[in-house]
Motif scaffolding. Structure first.
Motif, PDB file in Angstrom:
ATOM      1  N   TRP A 299       0.842  -1.198   0.000  1.00  0.00           N
ATOM      2  CA  TRP A 299       0.000   0.000   0.000  1.00  0.00           C
ATOM      3  C   TRP A 299       0.878   1.249   0.000  1.00  0.00           C
ATOM      4  CZ3 TRP A 299      -4.778  -0.296  -1.412  1.00  0.00           C
ATOM      5  CH2 TRP A 299      -5.525  -1.442  -1.159  1.00  0.00           C
ATOM      6  N   SER A 300       1.583   1.429  -1.085  1.00  0.00           N
ATOM      7  CA  SER A 300       2.372   2.642  -1.258  1.00  0.00           C
ATOM      8  C   SER A 300       1.421   3.839  -1.343  1.00  0.00           C
ATOM      9  CB  SER A 300       3.193   2.554  -2.539  1.00  0.00           C
ATOM     10  OG  SER A 300       2.324   2.550  -3.675  1.00  0.00           O
ATOM     11  N   ALA A 302       1.025   5.840  -3.749  1.00  0.00           N
ATOM     12  CA  ALA A 302       0.393   5.816  -5.067  1.00  0.00           C
ATOM     13  C   ALA A 302      -0.721   4.770  -5.121  1.00  0.00           C
ATOM     14  CB  ALA A 302       1.437   5.531  -6.142  1.00  0.00           C
ATOM     15  N   ALA A 303      -0.493   3.602  -4.508  1.00  0.00           N
ATOM     16  CA  ALA A 303      -1.523   2.558  -4.500  1.00  0.00           C
ATOM     17  C   ALA A 303      -2.740   3.000  -3.693  1.00  0.00           C
ATOM     18  CB  ALA A 303      -0.954   1.257  -3.941  1.00  0.00           C
ATOM     19  N   THR A 306      -4.664   5.599  -5.758  1.00  0.00           N
ATOM     20  CA  THR A 306      -5.382   4.961  -6.866  1.00  0.00           C
ATOM     21  C   THR A 306      -6.602   4.213  -6.363  1.00  0.00           C
ATOM     22  OG1 THR A 306      -3.301   4.710  -8.076  1.00  0.00           O
ATOM     23  CG2 THR A 306      -5.152   3.358  -8.800  1.00  0.00           C
ATOM     24  N   ARG A 347      -2.490  -0.123 -10.877  1.00  0.00           N
ATOM     25  CA  ARG A 347      -2.764  -0.030  -9.439  1.00  0.00           C
ATOM     26  C   ARG A 347      -1.967   1.070  -8.741  1.00  0.00           C
ATOM     27  NH1 ARG A 347      -0.901  -2.543  -4.649  1.00  0.00           N
ATOM     28  NH2 ARG A 347      -2.571  -2.550  -3.084  1.00  0.00           N
ATOM     29  N   GLU A 348      -0.853   1.489  -9.302  1.00  0.00           N
ATOM     30  CA  GLU A 348      -0.055   2.540  -8.689  1.00  0.00           C
ATOM     31  C   GLU A 348       0.116   3.713  -9.652  1.00  0.00           C
ATOM     32  OE1 GLU A 348       3.561   0.881  -7.136  1.00  0.00           O
ATOM     33  OE2 GLU A 348       2.531   0.110  -5.360  1.00  0.00           O
TER      34      GLU A 348
END
Length: 383
Positions: A299-300, A302-303, A306, A347-348
């Motif tokens: 779960w960065s 970016a993730a 998104t 996803r990211e």
């Protein structure tokens, strides 16, 4: 004491267990019925699948076709997986890496001792102590498996019908909520014909979908044998993020499920080695640090961004008037391929996802645009 305990022996659980063991972590897979057959049909865009997935795991590949108000040939190849081959592949990896498979139930506060616990138990998140109480948004479907020649009026050789939003011949006898036909080759001369409710809170009843599918097929001159194999689909689209502090959610429990399409298998297969490599790489810092690093890898920022955008997309679908849904998807299929791909599986890629969502303002009529604006500002759609 296990290094890693993975709860849930579905495709996501098996994939992450195999990847962890291949990185040298002492891994156990726990499930109440680890040998239970997998009943679902798994599909993905071919370019989503891991590059090291054996070719034999793919049962069929075909050109993607979609229908909103008109027919669109998508610039991507659609793949349907051989479920038995996928399972054999994951089982062989687990066996070679030394994963122990144990039969048993898992619940919060009553787990075998392990340094890191992974909840891959599905959208129900069995290891989440604070499950959501709200009515879920669900995707439901009813399908029949027929011979390819039987499906010929609907599906040409070499094609996969990703979505067909044309109305059911004769009109819906039950509800105005539109559904679409999903028709894909399964390999071996077989085709799955499935009437699908993309997103509803709660999901549409199977008997309603079954009646629509029969009337749709009859309207196209398709006669289904009485002993045709059937498939029932029902799963949650709006599972909240797994926030148990001492557990890593994975697969549908994470959730890696795309909130507006329901796809997650290809994402889980690609994410499994990333999670495993992160755990192994930070193992020397202790299990708490390793778990935190794996959660950050999955779960960065970016993730997370998104996923939030996709959740808004889901709420837009849930609030879209029934008569506008085919118009909405007509606009979506008119987007450039790179925009569709960014929304479906990037996803990211929050900026590309946002750009695809904004692109719908160029390809949809004003009644749909106004609904998109209003839905983006409102709270979650009610049941």
């Amino acid at each position: 004491m296990h290094d890693v305990l993975v709860v849930g022996a579905g495709p996501a659980g098996r994939a992450v267990a195999a990847a962890c063991a291949e990185r040298g972590l002492n891994t156990t897979l726990l499930d109440p019925a680890p040998t239970r057959p997998w009943r679902a049909t798994y599909g993905a865009w071919s370019d989503e699948l891991p590059v090291d997935l054996p070719a034999g795991v793919v049962a069929a590949c075909a050109a993607g076709i979609a229908v909103g108000l008109t027919r669109h040939r998508l610039d991507r190849e659609y793949a349907v997986l051989d479920v038995l081959a996928l399972r054999a592949h994951l089982d062989a990896r687990m066996a070679a890496a030394g994963v122990r498979v144990e039969r048993g139930h898992a619940r919060v506060g009553a787990l075998p001792p392990a340094r890191v616990v992974v909840d891959a138990g599905g959208a129900g998140q069995p290891l989440n102590a604070r499950p959501t109480r709200r009515t879920p948004a669900e995707q439901t479907a009813y399908g029949l498996v027929v011979a390819a020649e039987v499906a010929r009026p609907l599906l040409d050789d070499g094609e996969a019908l990703f979505m067909d939003w044309r109305p059911v011949p004769g009109g819906p006898a039950d509800s105005g909520h539109p559904t679409f036909l999903y028709a894909v080759p399964l390999g071996g001369g077989r085709v799955l014909l499935e009437e699908t409710s993309l997103a509803r809170r709660p999901g549409m009843a199977p008997d309603v979908l079954a009646d629509r599918l029969r009337r749709r097929l009859a309207g196209h001159g398709v006669t289904v044998p009485p002993d045709a194999e059937r498939e029932l689909v029902r799963f949650r689209l709006d599972t909240p993020r797994h926030r148990a502090p001492d557990v890593l959610g994975f697969g549908a429990a994470a959730p890696l499920t795309h909130p507006a399409t329901g796809y997650q298998l290809a994402t889980a297969l690609r994410a499994a080695p990333v999670v495993a490599a992160t755990l192994a790489g930070r193992w020397v810092d202790g299990p708490v640090a390793a778990l935190a690093a794996a959660r950050s890898a999955l779960w960065s920022p970016a993730a997370r961004a998104t996923h939030l955008l996709r959740r808004r997309g889901l709420e837009c679908l849930l609030r879209m008037p029934d008569r506008r849904l085919p118009e909405f998807f007509e606009g979506f299929f008119r987007l450039p391929e790179h925009s569709r791909a960014a929304y479906l599986d990037g996803r990211e890629r929050p900026f590309a996802t946002a750009a695809a969502m904004a692109g719908l303002f160029r390809t949809t009529p004003w009644p749909v645009r106004l609904r998109l604006i209003g839905s983006s500002l409102l709270v979650s759609a009610p049941p």
